[in-house]
Scaffold this motif. Structure first.
Motif, PDB file in Angstrom:
ATOM      1  N   MET A  48      10.638  -0.206   4.793  1.00  0.00           N
ATOM      2  CA  MET A  48      10.675  -0.362   3.337  1.00  0.00           C
ATOM      3  C   MET A  48       9.307  -0.272   2.678  1.00  0.00           C
ATOM      4  O   MET A  48       9.139   0.484   1.731  1.00  0.00           O
ATOM      5  CB  MET A  48      11.362  -1.668   2.986  1.00  0.00           C
ATOM      6  CG  MET A  48      12.796  -1.616   3.441  1.00  0.00           C
ATOM      7  SD  MET A  48      13.680  -3.101   3.104  1.00  0.00           S
ATOM      8  CE  MET A  48      15.312  -2.538   3.549  1.00  0.00           C
ATOM      9  N   VAL A  49       8.361  -1.070   3.141  1.00  0.00           N
ATOM     10  CA  VAL A  49       7.019  -1.054   2.555  1.00  0.00           C
ATOM     11  C   VAL A  49       5.970  -1.164   3.652  1.00  0.00           C
ATOM     12  O   VAL A  49       6.242  -1.638   4.749  1.00  0.00           O
ATOM     13  CB  VAL A  49       6.812  -2.211   1.537  1.00  0.00           C
ATOM     14  CG1 VAL A  49       7.749  -2.097   0.354  1.00  0.00           C
ATOM     15  CG2 VAL A  49       6.925  -3.568   2.195  1.00  0.00           C
ATOM     16  N   LYS A  50       4.765  -0.744   3.303  1.00  0.00           N
ATOM     17  CA  LYS A  50       3.580  -0.996   4.129  1.00  0.00           C
ATOM     18  C   LYS A  50       2.680  -1.902   3.305  1.00  0.00           C
ATOM     19  O   LYS A  50       2.583  -1.747   2.085  1.00  0.00           O
ATOM     20  CB  LYS A  50       2.854   0.298   4.481  1.00  0.00           C
ATOM     21  CG  LYS A  50       3.661   1.182   5.422  1.00  0.00           C
ATOM     22  CD  LYS A  50       2.873   2.392   5.867  1.00  0.00           C
ATOM     23  CE  LYS A  50       3.765   3.306   6.673  1.00  0.00           C
ATOM     24  NZ  LYS A  50       3.582   3.179   8.094  1.00  0.00           N
ATOM     25  N   ILE A  51       2.074  -2.867   3.989  1.00  0.00           N
ATOM     26  CA  ILE A  51       1.198  -3.810   3.299  1.00  0.00           C
ATOM     27  C   ILE A  51      -0.154  -3.899   3.999  1.00  0.00           C
ATOM     28  O   ILE A  51      -0.266  -3.668   5.205  1.00  0.00           O
ATOM     29  CB  ILE A  51       1.817  -5.225   3.202  1.00  0.00           C
ATOM     30  CG1 ILE A  51       2.023  -5.844   4.594  1.00  0.00           C
ATOM     31  CG2 ILE A  51       3.107  -5.204   2.408  1.00  0.00           C
ATOM     32  CD1 ILE A  51       2.340  -7.332   4.580  1.00  0.00           C
ATOM     33  N   GLU A  52      -1.164  -4.237   3.213  1.00  0.00           N
ATOM     34  CA  GLU A  52      -2.452  -4.648   3.768  1.00  0.00           C
ATOM     35  C   GLU A  52      -2.338  -6.147   3.963  1.00  0.00           C
ATOM     36  O   GLU A  52      -2.191  -6.902   2.992  1.00  0.00           O
ATOM     37  CB  GLU A  52      -3.587  -4.312   2.815  1.00  0.00           C
ATOM     38  CG  GLU A  52      -4.943  -4.753   3.344  1.00  0.00           C
ATOM     39  CD  GLU A  52      -6.069  -4.517   2.352  1.00  0.00           C
ATOM     40  OE1 GLU A  52      -7.047  -5.271   2.418  1.00  0.00           O
ATOM     41  OE2 GLU A  52      -5.959  -3.606   1.510  1.00  0.00           O
ATOM     42  N   ILE A  53      -2.378  -6.573   5.209  1.00  0.00           N
ATOM     43  CA  ILE A  53      -2.175  -7.978   5.542  1.00  0.00           C
ATOM     44  C   ILE A  53      -3.402  -8.793   5.141  1.00  0.00           C
ATOM     45  O   ILE A  53      -4.533  -8.419   5.440  1.00  0.00           O
ATOM     46  CB  ILE A  53      -1.888  -8.138   7.047  1.00  0.00           C
ATOM     47  CG1 ILE A  53      -0.616  -7.360   7.409  1.00  0.00           C
ATOM     48  CG2 ILE A  53      -1.768  -9.608   7.429  1.00  0.00           C
ATOM     49  CD1 ILE A  53      -0.419  -7.164   8.889  1.00  0.00           C
ATOM     50  N   LYS A  54      -3.162  -9.915   4.478  1.00  0.00           N
ATOM     51  CA  LYS A  54      -4.253 -10.768   3.995  1.00  0.00           C
ATOM     52  C   LYS A  54      -4.612 -11.875   4.977  1.00  0.00           C
ATOM     53  O   LYS A  54      -5.750 -12.334   4.998  1.00  0.00           O
ATOM     54  CB  LYS A  54      -3.888 -11.406   2.644  1.00  0.00           C
ATOM     55  CG  LYS A  54      -3.598 -10.400   1.547  1.00  0.00           C
ATOM     56  CD  LYS A  54      -4.811  -9.603   1.165  1.00  0.00           C
ATOM     57  CE  LYS A  54      -4.492  -8.686   0.004  1.00  0.00           C
ATOM     58  NZ  LYS A  54      -5.514  -7.712  -0.268  1.00  0.00           N
ATOM     59  N   THR A  58       0.819  -1.214   0.000  1.00  0.00           N
ATOM     60  CA  THR A  58       0.000   0.000   0.000  1.00  0.00           C
ATOM     61  C   THR A  58       0.853   1.265   0.000  1.00  0.00           C
ATOM     62  O   THR A  58       0.351   2.342  -0.304  1.00  0.00           O
ATOM     63  CB  THR A  58      -0.949   0.028   1.209  1.00  0.00           C
ATOM     64  OG1 THR A  58      -0.167  -0.050   2.415  1.00  0.00           O
ATOM     65  CG2 THR A  58      -1.935  -1.140   1.157  1.00  0.00           C
ATOM     66  N   ALA A  59       2.133   1.134   0.353  1.00  0.00           N
ATOM     67  CA  ALA A  59       3.043   2.284   0.343  1.00  0.00           C
ATOM     68  C   ALA A  59       4.472   1.777   0.313  1.00  0.00           C
ATOM     69  O   ALA A  59       4.774   0.681   0.794  1.00  0.00           O
ATOM     70  CB  ALA A  59       2.845   3.149   1.590  1.00  0.00           C
ATOM     71  N   ILE A  60       5.356   2.579  -0.297  1.00  0.00           N
ATOM     72  CA  ILE A  60       6.791   2.295  -0.238  1.00  0.00           C
ATOM     73  C   ILE A  60       7.471   3.506   0.393  1.00  0.00           C
ATOM     74  O   ILE A  60       6.963   4.625   0.329  1.00  0.00           O
ATOM     75  CB  ILE A  60       7.406   1.990  -1.625  1.00  0.00           C
ATOM     76  CG1 ILE A  60       7.295   3.194  -2.553  1.00  0.00           C
ATOM     77  CG2 ILE A  60       6.768   0.762  -2.242  1.00  0.00           C
ATOM     78  CD1 ILE A  60       8.150   3.077  -3.794  1.00  0.00           C
ATOM     79  N   ASN A  61       8.608   3.274   1.013  1.00  0.00           N
ATOM     80  CA  ASN A  61       9.354   4.363   1.630  1.00  0.00           C
ATOM     81  C   ASN A  61      10.232   5.010   0.558  1.00  0.00           C
ATOM     82  O   ASN A  61      11.360   4.591   0.321  1.00  0.00           O
ATOM     83  CB  ASN A  61      10.201   3.840   2.785  1.00  0.00           C
ATOM     84  CG  ASN A  61      10.885   4.947   3.550  1.00  0.00           C
ATOM     85  OD1 ASN A  61      10.891   6.101   3.141  1.00  0.00           O
ATOM     86  ND2 ASN A  61      11.483   4.590   4.681  1.00  0.00           N
ATOM     87  N   GLU A  62       9.693   6.030  -0.078  1.00  0.00           N
ATOM     88  CA  GLU A  62      10.414   6.689  -1.168  1.00  0.00           C
ATOM     89  C   GLU A  62      11.672   7.402  -0.693  1.00  0.00           C
ATOM     90  O   GLU A  62      12.576   7.659  -1.492  1.00  0.00           O
ATOM     91  CB  GLU A  62       9.475   7.639  -1.908  1.00  0.00           C
ATOM     92  CG  GLU A  62       8.377   6.866  -2.625  1.00  0.00           C
ATOM     93  CD  GLU A  62       7.521   7.731  -3.520  1.00  0.00           C
ATOM     94  OE1 GLU A  62       7.863   8.899  -3.757  1.00  0.00           O
ATOM     95  OE2 GLU A  62       6.492   7.213  -3.996  1.00  0.00           O
ATOM     96  N   ASP A  63      11.783   7.690   0.603  1.00  0.00           N
ATOM     97  CA  ASP A  63      12.992   8.316   1.132  1.00  0.00           C
ATOM     98  C   ASP A  63      14.216   7.424   0.918  1.00  0.00           C
ATOM     99  O   ASP A  63      15.337   7.915   0.796  1.00  0.00           O
ATOM    100  CB  ASP A  63      12.848   8.622   2.623  1.00  0.00           C
ATOM    101  CG  ASP A  63      11.822   9.716   2.896  1.00  0.00           C
ATOM    102  OD1 ASP A  63      11.493  10.488   1.963  1.00  0.00           O
ATOM    103  OD2 ASP A  63      11.354   9.803   4.045  1.00  0.00           O
TER     104      ASP A  63
END
Length: 126
Positions: free
Chosen positions: A100-106, A77-82
């Motif tokens: 590093m990333v954010k995820i929607e957990i399944k 759902t998001a990546i750390n662009e920094d």
């Protein structure tokens, strides 16, 4: 290392902090210290989906490249662009600005496959 009681660890040296059904993913202090200075981070795109333990990207250090393994099944759902401009944030603050990333957990039941901080510490001390 900061208090990581709210964080779970994979055997492949990634961590995940869970808030509701969102997980923030990064690599552990141990992993980044073993790799040395991170000079490049290859991250997936928002919308990509990964199964637990599937490679979702890589980190490049001065002398090696290492795959990143997803600790839980989910959709990015998001990546750390920094990290694209400042990959050394992984070394400097792996649990804060070096995520590093954010995820929607399944599937939260997959948590049973991960390690607590104490279990992870025992693993890396061997």
């Amino acid at each position: 290392m900061k208090n990581t009681n709210d964080i779970y660890f994979s055997k492949e040296h990634t961590w995940i902090r869970i808030e509701n059904k969102t997980g923030t993913v990064g690599i552990t202090t141990f992993a980044q210290s073993e790799l040395g200075e991170i000079v490049y981070v290859d991250l997936p795109s928002v919308g990509d989906e990964f199964n637990q333990d599937e490679v979702f990207g890589s980190v490049e250090a001065l002398k090696t490249v290492s795959d990143l393994f997803m600790p839980l099944t989910g959709e990015v759902t998001a990546i750390n662009e920094d990290l694209l401009d400042s990959p050394t944030l992984v070394n400097e603050k792996p649990f804060v600005e070096g995520w590093m990333v954010k995820i929607e957990i399944k599937d939260l039941e997959e948590l049973s496959n991960l390690l607590s901080e104490a279990e992870y510490q025992k693993k890396i001390e061997k």
